[in-house]
Design a protein around this motif. Structure first.
Motif, PDB file in Angstrom:
ATOM      1  N   TYR A 140       0.878  -1.200   0.136  1.00  0.00           N
ATOM      2  CA  TYR A 140      -0.044   0.094  -0.237  1.00  0.00           C
ATOM      3  C   TYR A 140       0.965   1.144  -0.097  1.00  0.00           C
ATOM      4  N   GLY A 141       0.757   2.219  -0.987  1.00  0.00           N
ATOM      5  CA  GLY A 141       1.491   3.225  -1.101  1.00  0.00           C
ATOM      6  C   GLY A 141       2.847   3.007  -2.129  1.00  0.00           C
ATOM      7  N   GLY A 142       2.975   1.908  -2.551  1.00  0.00           N
ATOM      8  CA  GLY A 142       3.916   1.468  -3.663  1.00  0.00           C
ATOM      9  C   GLY A 142       5.504   1.041  -3.221  1.00  0.00           C
ATOM     10  N   GLN A 143       5.552   1.334  -1.877  1.00  0.00           N
ATOM     11  CA  GLN A 143       7.029   0.906  -1.301  1.00  0.00           C
ATOM     12  C   GLN A 143       7.060  -0.677  -1.352  1.00  0.00           C
ATOM     13  N   TRP A 144       8.183  -1.114  -1.718  1.00  0.00           N
ATOM     14  CA  TRP A 144       8.515  -2.485  -1.618  1.00  0.00           C
ATOM     15  C   TRP A 144       9.781  -2.928  -0.773  1.00  0.00           C
ATOM     16  N   ARG A 145      10.532  -2.084  -0.404  1.00  0.00           N
ATOM     17  CA  ARG A 145      11.812  -2.477   0.132  1.00  0.00           C
ATOM     18  C   ARG A 145      12.157  -1.018   0.812  1.00  0.00           C
ATOM     19  N   ARG A 146      12.932  -1.231   2.047  1.00  0.00           N
ATOM     20  CA  ARG A 146      13.576  -0.209   2.713  1.00  0.00           C
ATOM     21  C   ARG A 146      14.649  -0.602   3.435  1.00  0.00           C
ATOM     22  N   LYS A 147      15.816   0.191   3.321  1.00  0.00           N
ATOM     23  CA  LYS A 147      17.104  -0.151   3.962  1.00  0.00           C
ATOM     24  C   LYS A 147      17.531   0.900   4.789  1.00  0.00           C
ATOM     25  N   GLU A 148      17.777   0.647   6.204  1.00  0.00           N
ATOM     26  CA  GLU A 148      18.247   1.539   7.128  1.00  0.00           C
ATOM     27  C   GLU A 148      19.768   1.078   7.477  1.00  0.00           C
ATOM     28  N   LYS A 149      20.731   2.134   7.874  1.00  0.00           N
ATOM     29  CA  LYS A 149      22.076   1.994   8.094  1.00  0.00           C
ATOM     30  C   LYS A 149      22.203   2.148   9.635  1.00  0.00           C
ATOM     31  N   PHE A 150      23.061   1.368  10.381  1.00  0.00           N
ATOM     32  CA  PHE A 150      23.252   1.560  11.801  1.00  0.00           C
ATOM     33  C   PHE A 150      24.582   1.085  12.139  1.00  0.00           C
ATOM     34  N   ASN A 151      24.908   1.778  13.096  1.00  0.00           N
ATOM     35  CA  ASN A 151      26.526   1.749  13.766  1.00  0.00           C
ATOM     36  C   ASN A 151      26.744   0.422  14.420  1.00  0.00           C
ATOM     37  N   THR A 152      25.553   0.059  15.002  1.00  0.00           N
ATOM     38  CA  THR A 152      25.776  -1.265  15.968  1.00  0.00           C
ATOM     39  C   THR A 152      24.531  -2.262  15.196  1.00  0.00           C
ATOM     40  N   MET A 153      24.912  -3.522  15.856  1.00  0.00           N
ATOM     41  CA  MET A 153      23.996  -4.558  15.321  1.00  0.00           C
ATOM     42  C   MET A 153      22.752  -4.394  16.191  1.00  0.00           C
ATOM     43  N   GLN A 154      22.775  -4.034  17.171  1.00  0.00           N
ATOM     44  CA  GLN A 154      21.673  -3.868  18.290  1.00  0.00           C
ATOM     45  C   GLN A 154      20.784  -3.141  17.723  1.00  0.00           C
ATOM     46  N   GLU A 155      21.387  -1.867  17.067  1.00  0.00           N
ATOM     47  CA  GLU A 155      20.208  -0.653  16.962  1.00  0.00           C
ATOM     48  C   GLU A 155      19.536  -1.399  15.545  1.00  0.00           C
ATOM     49  N   ALA A 156      20.243  -2.203  14.607  1.00  0.00           N
ATOM     50  CA  ALA A 156      19.630  -2.795  13.410  1.00  0.00           C
ATOM     51  C   ALA A 156      18.573  -3.596  13.669  1.00  0.00           C
ATOM     52  N   ASP A 157      19.092  -4.538  14.886  1.00  0.00           N
ATOM     53  CA  ASP A 157      17.928  -5.486  15.230  1.00  0.00           C
ATOM     54  C   ASP A 157      16.885  -4.996  16.127  1.00  0.00           C
ATOM     55  N   SER A 158      16.845  -4.126  16.727  1.00  0.00           N
ATOM     56  CA  SER A 158      15.678  -3.277  17.509  1.00  0.00           C
ATOM     57  C   SER A 158      14.887  -2.584  16.270  1.00  0.00           C
ATOM     58  N   TRP A 159      15.546  -1.877  15.295  1.00  0.00           N
ATOM     59  CA  TRP A 159      14.722  -1.559  14.397  1.00  0.00           C
ATOM     60  C   TRP A 159      13.861  -2.509  13.408  1.00  0.00           C
ATOM     61  N   LEU A 160      14.592  -3.529  13.013  1.00  0.00           N
ATOM     62  CA  LEU A 160      13.873  -4.597  12.474  1.00  0.00           C
ATOM     63  C   LEU A 160      12.721  -5.284  13.320  1.00  0.00           C
ATOM     64  N   GLU A 161      13.009  -5.358  14.942  1.00  0.00           N
ATOM     65  CA  GLU A 161      12.008  -5.857  15.745  1.00  0.00           C
ATOM     66  C   GLU A 161      10.805  -4.962  15.688  1.00  0.00           C
ATOM     67  N   GLU A 162      11.252  -3.752  15.796  1.00  0.00           N
ATOM     68  CA  GLU A 162       9.900  -2.530  15.716  1.00  0.00           C
ATOM     69  C   GLU A 162       9.101  -2.679  14.668  1.00  0.00           C
ATOM     70  N   MET A 163       9.842  -2.806  13.338  1.00  0.00           N
ATOM     71  CA  MET A 163       8.775  -3.035  11.987  1.00  0.00           C
ATOM     72  C   MET A 163       8.099  -4.038  12.038  1.00  0.00           C
ATOM     73  N   ALA A 164       8.626  -5.404  12.785  1.00  0.00           N
ATOM     74  CA  ALA A 164       7.952  -6.436  12.835  1.00  0.00           C
ATOM     75  C   ALA A 164       6.823  -6.183  14.111  1.00  0.00           C
ATOM     76  N   GLY A 165       6.740  -5.414  14.870  1.00  0.00           N
ATOM     77  CA  GLY A 165       6.042  -5.484  15.909  1.00  0.00           C
ATOM     78  C   GLY A 165       6.405  -6.504  17.141  1.00  0.00           C
ATOM     79  N   ILE A 166       7.654  -6.722  17.103  1.00  0.00           N
ATOM     80  CA  ILE A 166       8.051  -7.917  18.115  1.00  0.00           C
ATOM     81  C   ILE A 166       8.216  -7.190  19.591  1.00  0.00           C
ATOM     82  N   GLY A 167       7.840  -7.638  20.457  1.00  0.00           N
ATOM     83  CA  GLY A 167       7.888  -6.899  21.859  1.00  0.00           C
ATOM     84  C   GLY A 167       6.956  -5.972  21.878  1.00  0.00           C
ATOM     85  N   LYS A 168       6.122  -5.680  20.972  1.00  0.00           N
ATOM     86  CA  LYS A 168       5.006  -4.700  21.427  1.00  0.00           C
ATOM     87  C   LYS A 168       3.712  -5.288  22.078  1.00  0.00           C
TER      88      LYS A 168
END
Length: 185
Positions: free
Chosen positions: A155-183
């Motif tokens: 919906y809205g036309g987007q199909w992929r998103r890439k975000e760059k982080f300095n630590t793997m923990q930041e990247a993992d947190s962002w992914l889990e937020e996108m998936a709603g894990i821990g919400k």
């Protein structure tokens, strides 16, 4: 730029409404082995215009191949529609693979500096591929679980998103937020 270290595959059930995209039932998929994302484009140039010098292409879909060492019970339920229990799952002829959001983290090395890139596919439908199981012969033979499918515009036309982080923990947190894990539900 070199990508290495695929890890932290997550997903969530995809749905859309007038308010946009929503994800629910977030899960961790399993230990990552390989993901292949192969975008496909279609020619949308004006048909029959011999004077047109510009070929135009538009994103159609991306072929997705995901290989993991295992598939979690949550992934079996949400991704493939199987009935799951604490100790296993049951596959039925009426099981239906629904759309999910799918993400993973990779390590990127550029100019001697390491970053972690989180990749999110907004709308993907995966189906299980064949399983090749054999007895142990003269040497160990490792097999993986593979699923293939397509990522299509959400919906809205987007199909992929890439975000760059300095630590793997930041990247993992962002992914889990996108998936709603821990919400909180």
């Amino acid at each position: 730029m070199a990508y290495t270290g695929l890890a932290h595959v997550v997903g969530a059930k995809y749905s859309e409404s007038q308010n946009g995209i929503q994800y629910s039932d977030g899960f961790r998929y399993g230990s990552a082995v390989r993901i292949r994302i192969d975008p496909k484009y279609e020619d949308v140039s004006e048909y029959g215009d011999i004077n047109s010098e510009d070929e135009e292409e538009m994103f159609a879909y991306a072929s997705v191949t995901l290989e993991t060492a295992e598939v979690t019970q949550a992934a079996e339920k949400v991704v493939f529609g199987h009935v799951t229990s604490e100790n296993g799952s049951v596959s039925n002829e009426m099981d239906f693979s629904g759309y999910i959001g799918l993400g993973a983290r990779v390590r990127e090395k550029r100019n001697g500096k390491t970053h972690y890139v989180a990749v999110w596919l907004y709308k993907v439908r995966l189906t299980e591929d064949e399983q090749d199981i054999e007895t142990r012969g003269d040497s160990l033979k490792y097999t993986t679980m593979q699923a293939t499918g397509k990522a299509v515009p959400a919906y809205g036309g987007q199909w992929r998103r890439k975000e760059k982080f300095n630590t793997m923990q930041e990247a993992d947190s962002w992914l889990e937020e996108m998936a709603g894990i821990g919400k909180e539900e």
